[in-house]
Design a protein around this motif. Sequence first.
Motif, PDB file in Angstrom:
ATOM      1  N   THR A 136       0.851  -1.188   0.000  1.00  0.00           N
ATOM      2  CA  THR A 136       0.000   0.000   0.000  1.00  0.00           C
ATOM      3  C   THR A 136       0.886   1.237   0.000  1.00  0.00           C
ATOM      4  N   ILE A 137       0.803   2.012  -1.085  1.00  0.00           N
ATOM      5  CA  ILE A 137       1.615   3.230  -1.210  1.00  0.00           C
ATOM      6  C   ILE A 137       0.695   4.422  -1.007  1.00  0.00           C
ATOM      7  N   ARG A 138       0.806   5.096   0.129  1.00  0.00           N
ATOM      8  CA  ARG A 138      -0.099   6.206   0.456  1.00  0.00           C
ATOM      9  C   ARG A 138       0.457   7.559   0.031  1.00  0.00           C
ATOM     10  N   SER A 139       1.635   7.567  -0.556  1.00  0.00           N
ATOM     11  CA  SER A 139       2.329   8.828  -0.821  1.00  0.00           C
ATOM     12  C   SER A 139       2.598   9.079  -2.299  1.00  0.00           C
ATOM     13  N   VAL A 140       1.739   8.541  -3.167  1.00  0.00           N
ATOM     14  CA  VAL A 140       1.890   8.810  -4.604  1.00  0.00           C
ATOM     15  C   VAL A 140       1.483  10.253  -4.877  1.00  0.00           C
ATOM     16  N   SER A 141       2.200  10.915  -5.778  1.00  0.00           N
ATOM     17  CA  SER A 141       1.853  12.283  -6.171  1.00  0.00           C
ATOM     18  C   SER A 141       1.943  12.407  -7.684  1.00  0.00           C
ATOM     19  N   CYS A 399      -1.240  14.037  -3.020  1.00  0.00           N
ATOM     20  CA  CYS A 399      -1.023  12.736  -2.384  1.00  0.00           C
ATOM     21  C   CYS A 399      -2.259  11.866  -2.544  1.00  0.00           C
ATOM     22  N   PHE A 400      -2.034  10.612  -2.845  1.00  0.00           N
ATOM     23  CA  PHE A 400      -3.123   9.651  -2.956  1.00  0.00           C
ATOM     24  C   PHE A 400      -2.537   8.244  -2.866  1.00  0.00           C
ATOM     25  N   VAL A 425       2.292  15.018   1.199  1.00  0.00           N
ATOM     26  CA  VAL A 425       3.146  13.918   1.633  1.00  0.00           C
ATOM     27  C   VAL A 425       4.155  14.467   2.637  1.00  0.00           C
ATOM     28  N   VAL A 426       4.326  13.766   3.742  1.00  0.00           N
ATOM     29  CA  VAL A 426       5.323  14.189   4.733  1.00  0.00           C
ATOM     30  C   VAL A 426       6.463  13.174   4.847  1.00  0.00           C
ATOM     31  N   ASP A 428       8.438   9.923   2.400  1.00  0.00           N
ATOM     32  CA  ASP A 428       8.597   8.943   1.314  1.00  0.00           C
ATOM     33  C   ASP A 428       7.637   9.177   0.149  1.00  0.00           C
ATOM     34  N   GLU A 429       7.732  10.349  -0.468  1.00  0.00           N
ATOM     35  CA  GLU A 429       6.903  10.648  -1.633  1.00  0.00           C
ATOM     36  C   GLU A 429       7.271   9.741  -2.811  1.00  0.00           C
ATOM     37  N   VAL A 430       6.257   9.310  -3.558  1.00  0.00           N
ATOM     38  CA  VAL A 430       6.460   8.483  -4.753  1.00  0.00           C
ATOM     39  C   VAL A 430       5.786   9.171  -5.936  1.00  0.00           C
ATOM     40  N   PRO A 431       6.502  10.050  -6.648  1.00  0.00           N
ATOM     41  CA  PRO A 431       5.937  10.656  -7.853  1.00  0.00           C
ATOM     42  C   PRO A 431       5.645   9.592  -8.917  1.00  0.00           C
ATOM     43  N   VAL A 432       4.789   9.911  -9.845  1.00  0.00           N
ATOM     44  CA  VAL A 432       4.393   8.957 -10.883  1.00  0.00           C
ATOM     45  C   VAL A 432       5.601   8.409 -11.631  1.00  0.00           C
ATOM     46  N   HIS A 433       6.562   9.261 -11.963  1.00  0.00           N
ATOM     47  CA  HIS A 433       7.736   8.787 -12.698  1.00  0.00           C
ATOM     48  C   HIS A 433       8.532   7.754 -11.887  1.00  0.00           C
TER      49      HIS A 433
END
Length: 474
Positions: A136-141, A399-400, A425-426, A428-433
């Motif tokens: 579960t990745i809660r930090s996608v941007s 964030c989503f 996101v506070v 471990d952000e995970v951008p789409v790329h």
Amino acid sequence: MKELEATLHKMNRRQALKMSAGGLGYMALGDLLAKESPSALQAHHKPKAKRVIYLFQSGGPSQIDMFDPKPMLNKFHGQDIFKFVKQNGRLTGFNDKHKVHPLIKSKYSFKKYGQSGSWVSELLPHMSGVMDDVCTIRSVSTKPVNHDPAMTFMQTGHNLPGRPSIGSWLSYGLGSMNKNLPDYVVLVSKGDLGNMQPLNSRLWGNGFLPGRYQGVRLRSGKDPVLYLKDPAGKTLKDERQLLDVINELNEEEFQRHANPAVETRISQYEMAFRMQSSVPDLSDLSDEPASTFKLYGEEARKPGTYAFNCLMARRLAERDVRFVQLYHSGWDHHFNLPAHLPKRCRETDQATAALITDLKQRGLLDDTIVVWGGEFGRTAFSQDGKTPVSYGRDHHANCFTKIVAGGGFKAGLNYGQTDEFGYNVVKDEVPVHDLHATILHQLGLDHERLTYLSQGRRYRLTDVHGHVVKDLLI
């Protein structure tokens, strides 16, 4: 030399320059392609996964009501969110004129499930049972805040149309694992017609890659692929003879003009011929036991439903289709979210969990990446600046949540953290790329080396961005 001059005479100026200036390169490339089968490229390193099933939820599911609970919304319900957080990024046209953006609490209860302790709301009773099998990745941007550019960005790595989709990149980079079905198959189901976003075929398009890498849509009903059936009374032998003649003409055309589109045409004719027998077998569910429909639900018997398409995705995975893209619309809940969101969850919850369970039982989850999620999430504040019972939420790109299972992603991992209001996101952000780079990595591809030369520039899925998020991986 005379043969070359004759060939150049029949070409236009652009083709002639291309052939004469790059002739040696074409010869070298032809030799390489002859040695490398089935793909023009090969994996850059040993892969953990072979295929992808992408369950795309078009419209933007509300992570705050499904996977990312925020108790502070209960405490400060009705108060302006920007009293507590600084505005980051632009608002959509729905909200940029409101003076107040009141926080809206979720009306759904949450519990922790599994050894992983993953938070899931009451809307997803079946998904709650597989949380130890998913990451579960809660930090996608993401960057775009409106549907069309955001869907385009999620599928192609860029917000403007014209670039290849991720399935096309994989088909180009790794080639096919089977001979009788396309590398890249698209399935479309429908949610609420009142909350649907348009699904343009360019979302599964090949962009500037050769046409053979485009996604092939399988439709519901008796004819999953249009124009595949022959007229009544025509035998397969007759079709083969006709196709041989057509291919001879196309080969002559290619020898005259060296047009790569002709090669694509030849390969597509051959694929269509092979699909005449493979597609009916694929869509015939008579060999599925009763236990399958108990797992997926009775809706899986009905072509065009989300459950049916999830079952088809498993059958396609069994037949070694490289990339299966499933689109399900109806998640755009600007208004009356409490009336619409539960319906979308009922349509998708059981079948999504069933697909993950089914793949695991069959030993396919280890080398299959399953992705669930939309183009962005929803805001913690009200859509219309008020706090009605029938509240809605606006688009939110900061964030989503995305769910990823199998293919070497860590099962049971809860990754990333958003602030107490679900706005930024506070951790471990995970951008789409980065997500794209990580998926490619698991399939054996270095996202910086998977490139294609177009209009003088080498393009890639991750553009000039992206890095592999190794913390997500086993």
